[in-house]
Motif scaffolding. Structure first.
Motif, PDB file in Angstrom:
ATOM      1  N   GLU A 116      42.812  13.353   6.400  1.00 30.98           N
ATOM      2  CA  GLU A 116      41.379  13.454   6.058  1.00 30.98           C
ATOM      3  C   GLU A 116      40.839  14.826   6.508  1.00 30.98           C
ATOM      4  O   GLU A 116      40.062  15.449   5.789  1.00 30.98           O
ATOM      5  N   ASP A 117      41.266  15.245   7.697  1.00 31.93           N
ATOM      6  CA  ASP A 117      40.840  16.577   8.179  1.00 31.93           C
ATOM      7  C   ASP A 117      41.308  17.648   7.207  1.00 31.93           C
ATOM      8  O   ASP A 117      40.545  18.543   6.829  1.00 31.93           O
ATOM      9  N   LEU A 118      42.578  17.543   6.808  1.00 39.27           N
ATOM     10  CA  LEU A 118      43.160  18.532   5.898  1.00 39.27           C
ATOM     11  C   LEU A 118      42.345  18.618   4.611  1.00 39.27           C
ATOM     12  O   LEU A 118      41.947  19.712   4.179  1.00 39.27           O
ATOM     13  N   GLU A 119      42.082  17.459   4.021  1.00 41.12           N
ATOM     14  CA  GLU A 119      41.355  17.436   2.749  1.00 41.12           C
ATOM     15  C   GLU A 119      39.932  17.982   2.912  1.00 41.12           C
ATOM     16  O   GLU A 119      39.455  18.759   2.082  1.00 41.12           O
ATOM     17  N   ALA A 120      39.277  17.569   4.012  1.00 44.50           N
ATOM     18  CA  ALA A 120      37.898  18.035   4.248  1.00 44.50           C
ATOM     19  C   ALA A 120      37.877  19.544   4.498  1.00 44.50           C
ATOM     20  O   ALA A 120      36.997  20.251   3.995  1.00 44.50           O
ATOM     21  N   ASN A 121      38.851  20.033   5.243  1.00 48.55           N
ATOM     22  CA  ASN A 121      38.893  21.473   5.539  1.00 48.55           C
ATOM     23  C   ASN A 121      39.097  22.281   4.260  1.00 48.55           C
ATOM     24  O   ASN A 121      38.431  23.286   4.031  1.00 48.55           O
ATOM     25  N   VAL A 122      40.032  21.816   3.440  1.00 45.75           N
ATOM     26  CA  VAL A 122      40.328  22.553   2.200  1.00 45.75           C
ATOM     27  C   VAL A 122      39.107  22.516   1.282  1.00 45.75           C
ATOM     28  O   VAL A 122      38.721  23.542   0.707  1.00 45.75           O
ATOM     29  N   ALA A 123      38.455  21.361   1.198  1.00 47.22           N
ATOM     30  CA  ALA A 123      37.250  21.258   0.363  1.00 47.22           C
ATOM     31  C   ALA A 123      36.178  22.231   0.857  1.00 47.22           C
ATOM     32  O   ALA A 123      35.501  22.895   0.064  1.00 47.22           O
ATOM     33  N   ARG A 124      36.060  22.339   2.165  1.00 51.78           N
ATOM     34  CA  ARG A 124      35.043  23.222   2.742  1.00 51.78           C
ATOM     35  C   ARG A 124      35.361  24.697   2.441  1.00 51.78           C
ATOM     36  O   ARG A 124      34.470  25.474   2.099  1.00 51.78           O
ATOM     37  N   ILE A 125      36.621  25.037   2.544  1.00 49.86           N
ATOM     38  CA  ILE A 125      37.005  26.434   2.278  1.00 49.86           C
ATOM     39  C   ILE A 125      36.865  26.743   0.777  1.00 49.86           C
ATOM     40  O   ILE A 125      36.421  27.826   0.397  1.00 49.86           O
ATOM     41  N   VAL A 126      37.217  25.771  -0.057  1.00 47.15           N
ATOM     42  CA  VAL A 126      37.062  25.943  -1.506  1.00 47.15           C
ATOM     43  C   VAL A 126      35.581  26.200  -1.838  1.00 47.15           C
ATOM     44  O   VAL A 126      35.251  27.083  -2.639  1.00 47.15           O
ATOM     45  N   GLU A 127      34.711  25.465  -1.176  1.00 51.85           N
ATOM     46  CA  GLU A 127      33.272  25.659  -1.377  1.00 51.85           C
ATOM     47  C   GLU A 127      32.852  27.069  -0.954  1.00 51.85           C
ATOM     48  O   GLU A 127      32.090  27.748  -1.640  1.00 51.85           O
ATOM     49  N   TRP A 128      33.400  27.496   0.168  1.00 57.11           N
ATOM     50  CA  TRP A 128      33.103  28.851   0.666  1.00 57.11           C
ATOM     51  C   TRP A 128      33.576  29.896  -0.356  1.00 57.11           C
ATOM     52  O   TRP A 128      32.881  30.874  -0.634  1.00 57.11           O
ATOM     53  N   ILE A 129      34.751  29.678  -0.940  1.00 57.15           N
ATOM     54  CA  ILE A 129      35.289  30.632  -1.931  1.00 57.15           C
ATOM     55  C   ILE A 129      34.376  30.663  -3.169  1.00 57.15           C
ATOM     56  O   ILE A 129      34.113  31.731  -3.729  1.00 57.15           O
ATOM     57  N   ALA A 130      33.886  29.506  -3.580  1.00 61.26           N
ATOM     58  CA  ALA A 130      33.001  29.445  -4.751  1.00 61.26           C
ATOM     59  C   ALA A 130      31.734  30.264  -4.498  1.00 61.26           C
ATOM     60  O   ALA A 130      31.269  31.011  -5.375  1.00 61.26           O
ATOM     61  N   VAL A 131      31.200  30.170  -3.293  1.00 58.71           N
ATOM     62  CA  VAL A 131      30.008  30.952  -2.935  1.00 58.71           C
ATOM     63  C   VAL A 131      30.355  32.448  -2.953  1.00 58.71           C
ATOM     64  O   VAL A 131      29.618  33.277  -3.502  1.00 58.71           O
ATOM     65  N   TRP A 132      31.493  32.760  -2.365  1.00 56.21           N
ATOM     66  CA  TRP A 132      31.962  34.167  -2.342  1.00 56.21           C
ATOM     67  C   TRP A 132      32.023  34.699  -3.775  1.00 56.21           C
ATOM     68  O   TRP A 132      31.553  35.798  -4.070  1.00 56.21           O
ATOM     69  N   LYS A 133      32.592  33.899  -4.664  1.00 53.09           N
ATOM     70  CA  LYS A 133      32.773  34.303  -6.063  1.00 53.09           C
ATOM     71  C   LYS A 133      31.406  34.529  -6.741  1.00 53.09           C
ATOM     72  O   LYS A 133      31.206  35.537  -7.422  1.00 53.09           O
ATOM     73  N   ASN A 134      30.497  33.611  -6.534  1.00 50.12           N
ATOM     74  CA  ASN A 134      29.163  33.740  -7.144  1.00 50.12           C
ATOM     75  C   ASN A 134      28.427  34.969  -6.639  1.00 50.12           C
ATOM     76  O   ASN A 134      27.772  35.669  -7.401  1.00 50.12           O
ATOM     77  N   GLU A 135      28.566  35.225  -5.328  1.00 50.99           N
ATOM     78  CA  GLU A 135      27.891  36.397  -4.756  1.00 50.99           C
ATOM     79  C   GLU A 135      28.437  37.676  -5.373  1.00 50.99           C
ATOM     80  O   GLU A 135      27.686  38.589  -5.698  1.00 50.99           O
ATOM     81  N   ARG A 136      29.771  37.727  -5.543  1.00 54.57           N
ATOM     82  CA  ARG A 136      30.389  38.924  -6.142  1.00 54.57           C
ATOM     83  C   ARG A 136      29.944  39.073  -7.598  1.00 54.57           C
ATOM     84  O   ARG A 136      29.676  40.161  -8.061  1.00 54.57           O
ATOM     85  N   ALA A 137      29.861  37.949  -8.310  1.00 53.15           N
ATOM     86  CA  ALA A 137      29.479  37.996  -9.723  1.00 53.15           C
ATOM     87  C   ALA A 137      28.050  38.521  -9.852  1.00 53.15           C
ATOM     88  O   ALA A 137      27.750  39.324 -10.743  1.00 53.15           O
ATOM     89  N   SER A 138      27.170  38.113  -8.936  1.00 56.80           N
ATOM     90  CA  SER A 138      25.786  38.559  -9.056  1.00 56.80           C
ATOM     91  C   SER A 138      25.617  40.019  -8.623  1.00 56.80           C
ATOM     92  O   SER A 138      24.677  40.685  -9.011  1.00 56.80           O
ATOM     93  N   GLU A 139      26.563  40.518  -7.811  1.00 56.55           N
ATOM     94  CA  GLU A 139      26.503  41.928  -7.384  1.00 56.55           C
ATOM     95  C   GLU A 139      26.985  42.856  -8.488  1.00 56.55           C
ATOM     96  O   GLU A 139      26.642  44.010  -8.548  1.00 56.55           O
ATOM     97  N   ALA A 140      27.878  42.303  -9.356  1.00 54.12           N
ATOM     98  CA  ALA A 140      28.547  43.152 -10.359  1.00 54.12           C
ATOM     99  C   ALA A 140      27.584  43.631 -11.442  1.00 54.12           C
ATOM    100  O   ALA A 140      26.572  43.034 -11.701  1.00 54.12           O
TER     101      ALA A 140
END
Ligand SMILES: Nc1ncnc2c1ncn2[C@@H]1O[C@H](COP(=O)(O)OP(=O)(O)O)[C@@H](O)[C@H]1O
Length: 178
Positions: A154-178
């Motif tokens: 459960e920790d593994l799945e929750a951690n990966v989900a959290r990091i995936v969410e962080w990556i999605a935010v990272w991606k959106n921020e880069r897209a809006s900067e471009a």
């Protein structure tokens, strides 16, 4: 040029789950990520000076390692998976994940790897003394260092989900900067 993906350092005492997390992240990330198991890489390429008894790993030729990693990191979209993180230049990392595990569980995991008793004890003590966490905190700004529990599936799945969410935010921020 904007990097294609973030640089994520996943660190922690051996057995805390770095490679397991990295593999799952590669599968689930919204941007392509390359997983580099730095310890294995150093071993395969022969970029080491000696065998480090304490960590049961090869002591990397750090200059060589950093030279080889530099262009890969510059291209972005990479997970650096290693039991130490202070070697990497601070500017490299977008996120530093430190995995933690209860010492009894960690003991069992390391036993399954057939580590010698002394090595299990040393790694266990390092985990209890939070050596890797302190190292990460001393090497990177506090806002990019995240400590995550890695004891159960459960920790593994929750951690990966959290990091995936962080990556999605990272991606959106880069897209809006471009
Ligand atoms: N969160 C977790 N829940 C259950 N088992 C885990 C978890 N994280 C790691 N493991 C198990 O622990 C062992 C060590 O994991 P691994 O990813 O190889 O650690 P590391 O890369 O940090 O040395 C593996 O057998 C793995 O399946």
């Amino acid at each position: 040029m904007c990097a294609a993906g973030p640089v994520i350092v996943i660190t922690g005492t051996p057995g805390t789950g770095k490679s397991t997390h990295a593999q799952l992240l590669v599968d689930e990330s919204p941007v392509p990520l390359k997983h580099i198991n730095v310890g294995e890489w150093v071993k395969e390429k022969g970029w080491y000076e000696e065998f480090d008894e304490e960590w049961q790993s090869y002591t990397a030729d750090e200059d060589k390692l950093l030279d080889e990693l530099e262009p890969i990191v510059a291209a972005g979209g990479v997970i650096l998976d290693w039991h130490t993180c202070e070697v990497f230049p601070e500017r490299w990392a977008d996120l530093v994940v430190v995995l933690r595990c209860d010492h009894a569980r960690l003991w069992e995991r390391l036993e399954k790897r057939n580590y010698a008793l002394k090595k299990i004890q040393e790694n266990n003590e390092a985990e209890i003394m939070q050596v890797v966490l302190e190292e990460a905190r001393a090497s990177y700004p506090s806002e990019i260092v995240v400590e995550l529990k890695s004891e159960t599936t459960e920790d593994l799945e929750a951690n990966v989900a959290r990091i995936v969410e962080w990556i999605a935010v990272w991606k959106n921020e880069r897209a809006s900067e471009a």
